[in-house]
Design a protein around this motif. Structure first.
Motif, PDB file in Angstrom:
ATOM      1  N   MET A  51      42.783  45.747  47.734  1.00 29.12           N
ATOM      2  CA  MET A  51      43.609  44.929  48.614  1.00 29.12           C
ATOM      3  C   MET A  51      43.066  44.966  50.044  1.00 29.12           C
ATOM      4  O   MET A  51      43.096  43.949  50.755  1.00 29.12           O
ATOM      5  N   ASN A  52      42.553  46.105  50.463  1.00 27.71           N
ATOM      6  CA  ASN A  52      41.970  46.201  51.799  1.00 27.71           C
ATOM      7  C   ASN A  52      40.664  45.429  51.892  1.00 27.71           C
ATOM      8  O   ASN A  52      40.315  44.904  52.953  1.00 27.71           O
ATOM      9  N   ALA A  53      39.958  45.357  50.776  1.00 24.37           N
ATOM     10  CA  ALA A  53      38.671  44.660  50.772  1.00 24.37           C
ATOM     11  C   ALA A  53      38.834  43.147  50.725  1.00 24.37           C
ATOM     12  O   ALA A  53      37.960  42.413  51.188  1.00 24.37           O
ATOM     13  N   ASN A  54      39.936  42.676  50.163  1.00 24.26           N
ATOM     14  CA  ASN A  54      40.135  41.233  50.021  1.00 24.26           C
ATOM     15  C   ASN A  54      41.573  40.896  50.391  1.00 24.26           C
ATOM     16  O   ASN A  54      42.502  41.220  49.654  1.00 24.26           O
ATOM     17  N   ALA A  55      41.750  40.248  51.539  1.00 24.88           N
ATOM     18  CA  ALA A  55      43.094  39.947  52.050  1.00 24.88           C
ATOM     19  C   ALA A  55      43.899  39.097  51.079  1.00 24.88           C
ATOM     20  O   ALA A  55      45.137  39.156  51.073  1.00 24.88           O
ATOM     21  N   LEU A  56      43.246  38.294  50.243  1.00 30.24           N
ATOM     22  CA  LEU A  56      43.966  37.431  49.310  1.00 30.24           C
ATOM     23  C   LEU A  56      44.673  38.228  48.216  1.00 30.24           C
ATOM     24  O   LEU A  56      45.531  37.698  47.515  1.00 30.24           O
ATOM     25  N   MET A  57      44.330  39.502  48.067  1.00 32.11           N
ATOM     26  CA  MET A  57      44.980  40.344  47.063  1.00 32.11           C
ATOM     27  C   MET A  57      46.192  41.077  47.618  1.00 32.11           C
ATOM     28  O   MET A  57      46.867  41.805  46.889  1.00 32.11           O
TER      29      MET A  57
END
Length: 349
Positions: free
Chosen positions: A306-312
């Motif tokens: 989630m930190n790596a991809n804001a869309l998650m």
């Protein structure tokens, strides 16, 4: 460890096994550590939605468990579910309504009938996650200011096949107080890939998009002119119709936070809407240790993903089984039991 991601739209089945063979060969050639990794095939949805983003991101962490996932995106997930049940692939993102239809031999599986029902017995779940958020979008100057204004309009309700059309119609019926496609408004069906451009070209008045919250593609709509995204009113959220729409459509309530999209005239407040639910599913014959490792790889790395991809970031880390309607794999059950996580009785294998 290495994960392999392939994005494709529609390829003939005769090419799938050839491509898998080439990918395995290329992966093995990369080094001895990869050669020792277990290699599994995984089919997901569109690269811009969570049905594609989750598998692609997840594969990086599955590699740390010694499992190399060959992720193929852009698939029709109702078809992927059938391929999984037939043992032609190892894993798939499966919409719960599709699994429900397969279990009854109806909908997209009507032609298979009893065969589909028997094949559904082969599907096991590892975990659930949201597939995408429903965004009901119109132009700010269209005259559509609330759900009741959809009467007499042309509304995009999803692709010709798949579960999304029923989910969208259910949300519209609940939010509008009873409007039905075909009677009160014209429901337009078209492939996801063509829908946004068709909306921009004026082919329908309201575009119900299925996308991750914060999608850049949706943000770009307002570059043309201001948009309006419809939120579900608070008075609807306590109704039986809304509860039924969520239950029948395997949907969950979610929000589009204020300020998410530029050029949205309703963007100064949080907007309530619905999100689809998905399952990460495997074949029942997968060995327990592999299913355990795959489940562990997702949950113990979800915050990092989630930190790596804001869309998650719309994924609810406490909602592990949202929408899940296939029995859990015994390996997944072992992980949840060891972690002290309560498992709904209907999901026990």
């Amino acid at each position: 460890m290495t994960c392999v991601v392939v994005i494709r739209s529609v390829w003939e089945d005769s090419h799938v096994h050839l491509v898998k063979g080439l990918l395995v060969a290329a992966t093995l050639a990369a080094g001895a550590t990869v050669a020792q990794a277990q290699s599994l095939s995984l089919e997901g949805g569109g690269a811009a939605s969570l049905t594609g983003i989750v598998p692609q991101t997840y594969a990086q962490f599955a590699a740390e468990e010694g499992i190399s996932l060959q992720v193929v995106l852009g698939q029709t997930l109702t078809r992927s579910a059938l391929k999984l049940a037939a043992g032609r692939i190892d894993m798939a993102v499966v919409p719960p309504p599709a699994f429900g239809a397969m279990s009854r031999g109806v909908g997209p599986y009507a032609d298979q009938g009893d065969q589909a029902k028997a094949m559904a017995e082969n599907v096991r779940a590892l975990f659930g996650f949201p597939g995408g958020t429903l965004h009901a979008i119109t132009w700010a100057d269209s005259g559509v200011e609330d759900w009741g204004d959809l009467a007499g309009k042309r509304v995009y309700i999803g692709p010709p096949a798949g579960a999304a059309s029923g989910q969208i119609q259910g949300m519209i019926t609940a939010a509008s107080g009873g409007l039905a496609a075909g009677n009160d408004y014209e429901g337009v069906r078209a492939p996801w890939g063509a829908a946004q451009q068709s909306f921009q070209d004026g082919q329908f008045d309201v575009y119900v998009a299925l996308a991750a919250v914060g999608s850049q593609a949706l943000n770009e709509l307002s570059l043309q002119r201001e948009i309006r995204i419809l939120g579900v009113p608070d008075e609807v959220l306590s109704t039986d119709a809304w509860t039924e729409a969520l239950t029948k459509g395997a949907l969950v309530k979610t929000q589009i936070p204020a300020g998410t999209y530029s050029g949205n005239v309703t963007g100064d407040t949080d907007l309530t809407t619905a999100a689809t639910s998905m399952m990460m599913a495997v074949h029942k014959d997968m060995d327990d240790d592999t299913a355990y490792a795959l489940t562990k790889a997702y949950w113990e790395n979800l915050e990092s993903m989630m930190n790596a991809n804001a869309l998650m970031r719309t994924i609810d880390i406490d909602n592990r089984f949202g929408g899940t309607n296939a029995p859990l794999h015994p390996g997944a059950v072992r992980y949840y039991e060891e972690a002290g996580i309560e498992i709904p009785a209907n999901l026990m294998p």
